[in-house]
Design a protein around this motif. Structure first.
Motif, short mmCIF file in Angstrom:
data_model
loop_
_atom_site.label_atom_id
_atom_site.label_comp_id
_atom_site.label_asym_id
_atom_site.label_seq_id
_atom_site.Cartn_x
_atom_site.Cartn_y
_atom_site.Cartn_z
N ILE B 268 29.79 4.21 2.83
CA ILE B 268 28.93 3.65 3.58
C ILE B 268 29.33 4.03 5.16
CG2 ILE B 268 28.02 1.86 2.20
CD1 ILE B 268 29.64 -0.08 3.85
N LEU B 301 27.03 7.90 3.17
CA LEU B 301 25.97 7.35 3.72
C LEU B 301 25.63 8.15 5.09
CD1 LEU B 301 24.18 4.87 3.83
CD2 LEU B 301 25.37 4.03 5.59
N SER B 345 21.69 7.18 1.80
CA SER B 345 22.74 7.30 0.84
C SER B 345 22.61 8.26 -0.13
CB SER B 345 22.84 5.97 0.14
OG SER B 345 23.72 5.83 -0.95
#
Lengths: 509, 398
Positions: B268, B301, B345
């Protein structure tokens, strides 16, 4: 910094000694640090009456233990005087049962045969590290496959029966099969002894299978009395490792492990001394090992949660009575007193006792296992006086009101119960010493004061012992291992955790 | 408006009397057991206030925990992945924390009040996780969410507004520093932090001063284009700034029902907050080290710059073979940048090694019909908007 030892073992219980023996045979330089003045851990004459003998697999890997031993029978006491004596010998037991429980004879041997098969199957997994399930390694899968195969190879009927029984409670099984309540009470006793289960608690049967696996796969056989008591076994183990060059430091309490970069570097003693080694094996219980020796700051939150939830509250207290003379038990000869006497007359008796302990209270009529081993072995006398060892099941850790206030009440309950079988018992007592699970915790550094360093239940066995993520004798910190009763296959005087741990360590150093 | 407080299922923040009066739309948003304004007048106006003047937002529902004790600092450093062993008093750090599998539990800010007292401010309820993590550290951990009235004051003129309000010399406060002020006789903790990607501050005070503080701020900003901002506008500015939001761009391990939905920091865009070289152990270190060494990170991400002007809300991302390679977690037509941006993502190597030939399929609703747009997109830095004034010291004063 010079490193003198290959391995440091924290604690000097029998698993530690056996682990040291196996390692020393492979020329590893081993140091044992024991907090108490003597080695042996929970296996001392003060706590342990009888022992099974080490299995051949353990014996073959350690040096010869020179002790004399004799087998012991179990006598279930009855208030009526019709005591039930079982030896594990099929002919003698058959004779006894035909007399006292004629309707149960066939079913008893059928049950014994069935349970024996199951305990053998379980026992076959005990001698190696349990497989890891999520590591995708071939050998682990193979082990798991073998485990499944062994269970399946018992045959279709046995397999179904095993699946039915593995989570079963012992009371259901016995009440379905037996008429004699004394026999029911006795078998149930052995299923719940040392545990935090009642005879009607699911899973109490696996506790019995576990016990049988360590007692020649027999219900009442395989129990031994060693000359000089269990201390003699410990002494012999200790002498063997010393001969192998293992150093033993007694009265050396380990404060913590020294960790650098997630790798163990040695230990620090309470007095501040540091001793270095790249491998440390803890024979302490899982909670002490992780939360005290290693320290919370080296563990993940989820891991700490699992360790905190590991069930390890002891339920067995011990009373030692120094006797002025051998008390007369109704319908028993004095030589019978060296045998294992059990006061557990029925399943309901146990269950009622369990109810008290569930709520951390004392039962007015406790379940007792007792013996006066000094009748046959003068080495076990105390200043020439006989000693009666009484084990009180369900005298719980952290009893309501605190043990300091409840000790006298507990002793009185024990003696009142004993009086029903030996009316003059009170007049024979010279001295008494009581050891509660809290005393075990304090004096033997076992958190919770549990015999087996944690409950023997399906969720705390095999690859789940002590907790998922820390089986296979390893810990999350590299170089730190465990070898105590809190590891697979669990407690009791088996030495298997110690032996298995040694092999796991040898694979890695 | 008379509201029976005892009948309300959601809590009111200490600013409720003021925010409800300012809220012309009666449009509310449910946030961590509180009700806060979703939109005061129009989202675009509130957005513009943040980018061109100053916006004021009620931050009270953010969970806040107080951590006190001799080992507080050691604990914080063990709790988060970032190395905070050198953290100084009156500073703030953006952090994430993980579970034993190295998956992100939540992100948030740590306030170092002194070496034995810290506060953690985050989006997910963390009391149990904090307490269980602190096992063995002997600390005092309390949920102080209800004890603090918090406002976010953000935008180019925010420093000037706060100076008018009474925060003397505020311009010298560096980003991620905090300072205690006494204003009108009550104390206010001002930190140079925010969720808008612009110059901005966050203010903490005792709830009893909340209304006074609100009124003074509005008065101080009268000529500096001050305006209260609701949650909808916040979503716009945070996407432009490239900030991730728990529950939107990743699922907290505390909330994920499916273990496969949990995300590691590397998945992320939070790898920069993981300090594997930290001397001491931190929760998840072993797993994160293994992930880094074995290269088992599955996702990434990224920021996407998408052709056209239709925001790609929840769009699926494809490679040129039309294989599904990811999903858009947040999307926006950025009024300031005049670009169609998104946070997405992607399954590696898309987004890392393969950055070209990625497409999004946008379903754009047009009066009861969806217009399907097949748009090409470019992988770009997630921080779409970051004006120089954001980190300038001294801060710009008008």
């Amino acid at each position: 910094m010079s490193i003198k030892y290959d391995v440091i073992i924290v604690g000097g219980g029998h698993n530690a000694l056996i682990c040291a023996n196996v390692l020393a045979k492979k020329n590893k330089k081993v140091l044992i640090c024991e907090a108490r003045e003597t080695c042996g851990g929970l296996l001392t004459n003060d706590l342990t009456n009888f022992t099974p003998s080490f299995s051949n697999k353990v014996k073959s890997e350690i040096d010869n233990i020179s002790v004399d031993h004799s087998s012991v029978s179990t006598i279930a006491l009855s208030e009526t005087g019709h005591h039930l004596k079982l030896t594990g010998n099929i002919y003698e037991d058959k004779k006894t049962l035909e007399q006292l429980a004629p309707e149960d004879v066939d079913r008893y041997f059928k049950l014994q045969k069935k349970l024996s098969l199951f305990s053998k199957t379980l026992g076959s997994f005990m001698h190696s590290s349990p497989p890891r399930i999520l590591h995708k390694s071939f050998s682990d899968y193979f082990k798991l496959f073998k485990l499944g195969l062994n269970v399946r190879l018992m045959g279709r009927n046995s397999f179904n029966e095993f699946a039915r029984m593995i989570g079963l409670n012992i009371a259901d099984e016995l009440e379905d099969n037996f008429k004699n309540t004394l026999l029911q009470g006795l078998i149930s006793h052995d299923a719940i002894t040392g545990s935090n289960l009642g005879p009607r608690s699911p899973g109490s049967l696996i506790n019995l299978l576990f016990r049988m696996a360590n007692h020649d796969n027999s219900l009442f056989g395989g129990i031994q009395q060693v000359k000089g008591g269990v201390n003699a076994v410990m002494k012999s183990l200790e002498e063997n490792v010393i001969k192998r060059g293992v150093e033993i430091k007694t009265s050396s309490s380990v404060k913590r492990c020294i960790i650098e970069n997630d790798q163990v570097k040695g230990i620090e003693l309470d007095d501040g001394t540091s001793i270095h080694a790249n491998t440390v094996i803890s024979s302490a219980d899982p909670k002490s090992t992780y939360l005290c020796l290693l320290g919370a700051e080296h563990l993940d939150t989820d891991f700490k949660r699992r360790i905190k939830h590991y069930r390890a509250k002891g339920r067995v207290s011990k009373l030692q009575l120094v006797l002025s003379k051998i008390p007369q038990f109704t319908n028993l000869e004095s030589k019978d007193l060296s045998q294992r006497l059990v006061i557990s007359p029925s399943i309901d008796y146990i269950e009622e006792n369990f109810n008290y302990s569930k709520f951390e209270n004392l039962s007015p009529e406790p379940i007792l296992e007792l013996s006066v081993p000094s009748v046959e072995d003068e080495l076990l006398c105390h200043n020439g006086n006989h000693i009666m060892n009484v084990q009180i099941q369900y005298a719980p850790f952290n009893v309501k009101g605190g043990w300091e206030n409840k000790k006298a009440e507990c002793i009185n309950n024990v003696l009142t119960t004993l009086e029903k079988y030996a009316p003059e018992i009170r007049s024979c007592i010279l001295e008494q010493e009581f050891i509660s699970p809290n005393d075990i915790e304090k004096n033997f550094n076992v958190s919770g004061g549990h015999w087996h360093h944690g409950e023997i239940q399906i969720d705390q066995l095999f690859m789940l012992r002590p907790i998922p993520g820390a089986a296979q004798y390893k810990t999350p910190v590299s170089g730190l291992y465990m070898c105590g009763a809190g590891t697979h296959p669990g407690g009791g005087m088996t030495g298997i955790p110690g032996k298995n741990a040694a092999h796991e360590v040898l694979k890695n150093i | 408006m008379n509201i029976d407080l005892t009948q309300a299922a959601l809590k009111f923040t200490p600013f409720h009397n003021r925010t409800s009066r300012a809220c012309r739309t009666n449009s509310w948003y449910r946030w961590s057991g509180y009700t806060v304004v979703a939109e005061y007048s129009t989202t675009e106006l509130e957005y513009t206030a943040t980018r061109n003047g100053t916006s004021v937002m009620d931050l009270t529902p953010m969970y806040k925990y107080e951590i006190k004790g001799e080992r507080a600092k050691e604990f914080i450093n063990y709790f988060v992945t970032r190395d905070l062993s050198e953290m100084k008093d009156n500073t703030v750090a953006y952090v994430i924390w993980c579970n034993e599998a190295g998956k992100v539990v939540d992100d948030g800010t740590v306030f170092c009040l002194n070496q034995n007292e810290f506060k953690i401010c985050c989006a997910v309820k963390m009391q149990t996780w904090l307490k269980d993590s602190a096992e063995g550290f002997d600390l005092d951990i309390n949920d102080v969410t209800d004890d603090i009235a918090a406002l976010s004051v953000q935008g180019p003129t925010s420093c000037s507004v706060l100076k008018n309000y009474g925060a003397t010399n505020l311009e010298s406060l560096k980003p991620f520093e905090s300072k205690d002020f006494t204003i009108d006789g009550y104390s206010v903790l001002i930190s140079r932090t925010g969720f808008t990607g612009d110059l901005g501050y966050e203010l903490w005070t005792n709830p009893e001063n909340a209304e006074k503080m609100w009124d003074s701020l509005m008065e101080s900003g009268k000529h500096l284009k001050i305006r209260p901002m609701g949650m909808h506008a916040l979503e716009m500015v945070r996407i432009e700034a490239g900030f991730i939001q728990t529950g939107t761009d990743f699922v907290s391990t505390e909330h994920a029902l499916r273990p496969v939905r949990m995300r590691s920091p590397y998945e992320i865009g939070m790898g920069w907050l993981v300090h594997l070289t930290k001397k001491d152990y931190f929760i998840g270190k072993r797993a994160l080290k293994a992930e880094k060494e074995n290269g088992t990170t599955e996702r990434v991400l990224v920021g996407l710059d998408i052709e056209g002007d239709k925001p790609a809300h929840g769009a699926v991302i494809y490679n040129k073979k039309k294989e599904d390679v990811g999903i858009v977690t947040a999307a926006l037509w950025s009024p300031t940048l005049k670009r169609n941006i998104a946070i997405a993502s992607l399954m590696r190597p898309y987004g890392t090694k393969i950055k070209d030939d990625i497409f999004v399929e946008i379903y754009h609703p047009e009066e009861l019909e969806y217009k399907k747009i097949w748009a090409t997109c470019k992988v770009v830095k997630r921080q779409f908007y970051s004006p120089e004034r954001r980190n300038m010291v001294p801060a710009e004063v008008y």
